[in-house]
Enzyme design. Sequence first.
Site, PDB file in Angstrom:
ATOM      1  N   LYS A 182       2.724 -15.824  16.889  1.00 29.64           N
ATOM      2  CA  LYS A 182       3.093 -15.293  15.574  1.00 29.64           C
ATOM      3  C   LYS A 182       2.324 -13.997  15.294  1.00 29.64           C
ATOM      4  O   LYS A 182       1.384 -13.651  16.012  1.00 29.64           O
ATOM      5  CB  LYS A 182       2.810 -16.333  14.487  1.00 29.64           C
ATOM      6  CG  LYS A 182       1.357 -16.796  14.418  1.00 29.64           C
ATOM      7  CD  LYS A 182       1.180 -17.931  13.432  1.00 29.64           C
ATOM      8  CE  LYS A 182      -0.282 -18.387  13.414  1.00 29.64           C
ATOM      9  NZ  LYS A 182      -0.518 -19.440  12.419  1.00 29.64           N
TER      10      LYS A 182
ATOM     11  N   TYR B 193     -16.685   9.434  -0.155  1.00 26.41           N
ATOM     12  CA  TYR B 193     -16.368   9.108  -1.543  1.00 26.41           C
ATOM     13  C   TYR B 193     -17.504   8.343  -2.217  1.00 26.41           C
ATOM     14  O   TYR B 193     -18.174   7.503  -1.594  1.00 26.41           O
ATOM     15  CB  TYR B 193     -15.099   8.263  -1.621  1.00 26.41           C
ATOM     16  CG  TYR B 193     -13.830   8.992  -1.272  1.00 26.41           C
ATOM     17  CD1 TYR B 193     -13.412  10.083  -2.023  1.00 26.41           C
ATOM     18  CD2 TYR B 193     -13.043   8.582  -0.202  1.00 26.41           C
ATOM     19  CE1 TYR B 193     -12.236  10.751  -1.722  1.00 26.41           C
ATOM     20  CE2 TYR B 193     -11.865   9.240   0.112  1.00 26.41           C
ATOM     21  CZ  TYR B 193     -11.473  10.331  -0.657  1.00 26.41           C
ATOM     22  OH  TYR B 193     -10.305  10.995  -0.346  1.00 26.41           O
TER      23      TYR B 193
END
Length: 375
Positions: free
Chosen positions: A38, A263
């Site tokens: 998956k 930042y």
Amino acid sequence: MKQPLRCWAEIDLAAFERNLKCIQNALPDHMRYVAVVKADAYGHGMPQMVRRLMQSGVDYFAVANITEAAEIRHMGSGWPILLLSPLLPGEESQVLAHDLIATVSTAGECERLNELGKQHDQKVRIHLKIDTGMGRLGVWHEQAEDFLKSIADYSHLKLEGLYTHFSSADSDPEFTQLQRQRFIRIVESIDYSKLLIHADNSAGIDSLSKDSPFNAVRIGLLQFGIAPYPKSALGAASVEPVFSFHARIGLVKELPAHTDISYARSYTLERDSRIAILTAGYGDGIPFELSNKGSVLIHGQHCPILGRVTMDQTIIDVTDCPEAAIGDTATLIGKNGGKEITTVEFSDLVGTISWETLCSITKRVTRLYTGSREI
């Protein structure tokens, strides 16, 4: 001139094939191999992984949803494919269209699938999931015996397997044993001789003997070279990493001491420094949680991550790696210059698990397949 890759993952197919042989050799003869692929084969790329799994002779595939199952079915018709997640209303017809096996947990699901079988005059294949303590899918274990009896009333369902899932196989052996005992008690209350009986890959801890009802294991992360439960019998299999994760240095520059980085100015240089900008960020799968911690490998040397990881770029300190230059490879997971950062180490530093790390490397990251002939 070929355009250089800015960020990429390398998938070592030869290592993957060796892992499959190792796992198969570790399994008892009566044990079926259910390959869990998956989430794009845990970020490795479903088509490439599934082709090799098919060639290696695995018995079953297991996926999360119809889309994943259909992709496998288009690649081959000989393998049973188990859907591990519940079906949404309206998806039932795809079970027959792609010859899939549905997981059921409730009477409502049985009714919907039985009606589908009636409409097409054929039996719908199912596995019943039993909740032994995970608290997710499955009929609660205390009601499971009555539920199993009721399945016989659905004329167009074919029960092919029973399974459960252990919630804490890596951390709580006592509760895992309790879950196993609950499951075995239910299994042994019926004739299970023609059913697939599976828990998960940690069933290798105690339950791989021919005296137990288990006759299959679901193998996911282990086939990609990461032992989820190192103390288990299967976890001890000698597997090797398949996946590595890399980016390029896009810029190198000098900055003076006391310069704020990235930042929110979350890091301030303590010395005159040489920094490098990697051409990858959280938009590629470098977790924001690595801001101001962790490192990458450049020329076999650990170079610290400075400041906040940004969407497309990550700043690192190469002051102590004078040979670092534009275009060089920075390794986030894998080997570089004789050193290694493993997926487990990377995940631990972020505060997550290897499953999430592999699934979080985004589609923007090119997958390069190496080490094996094409199939």
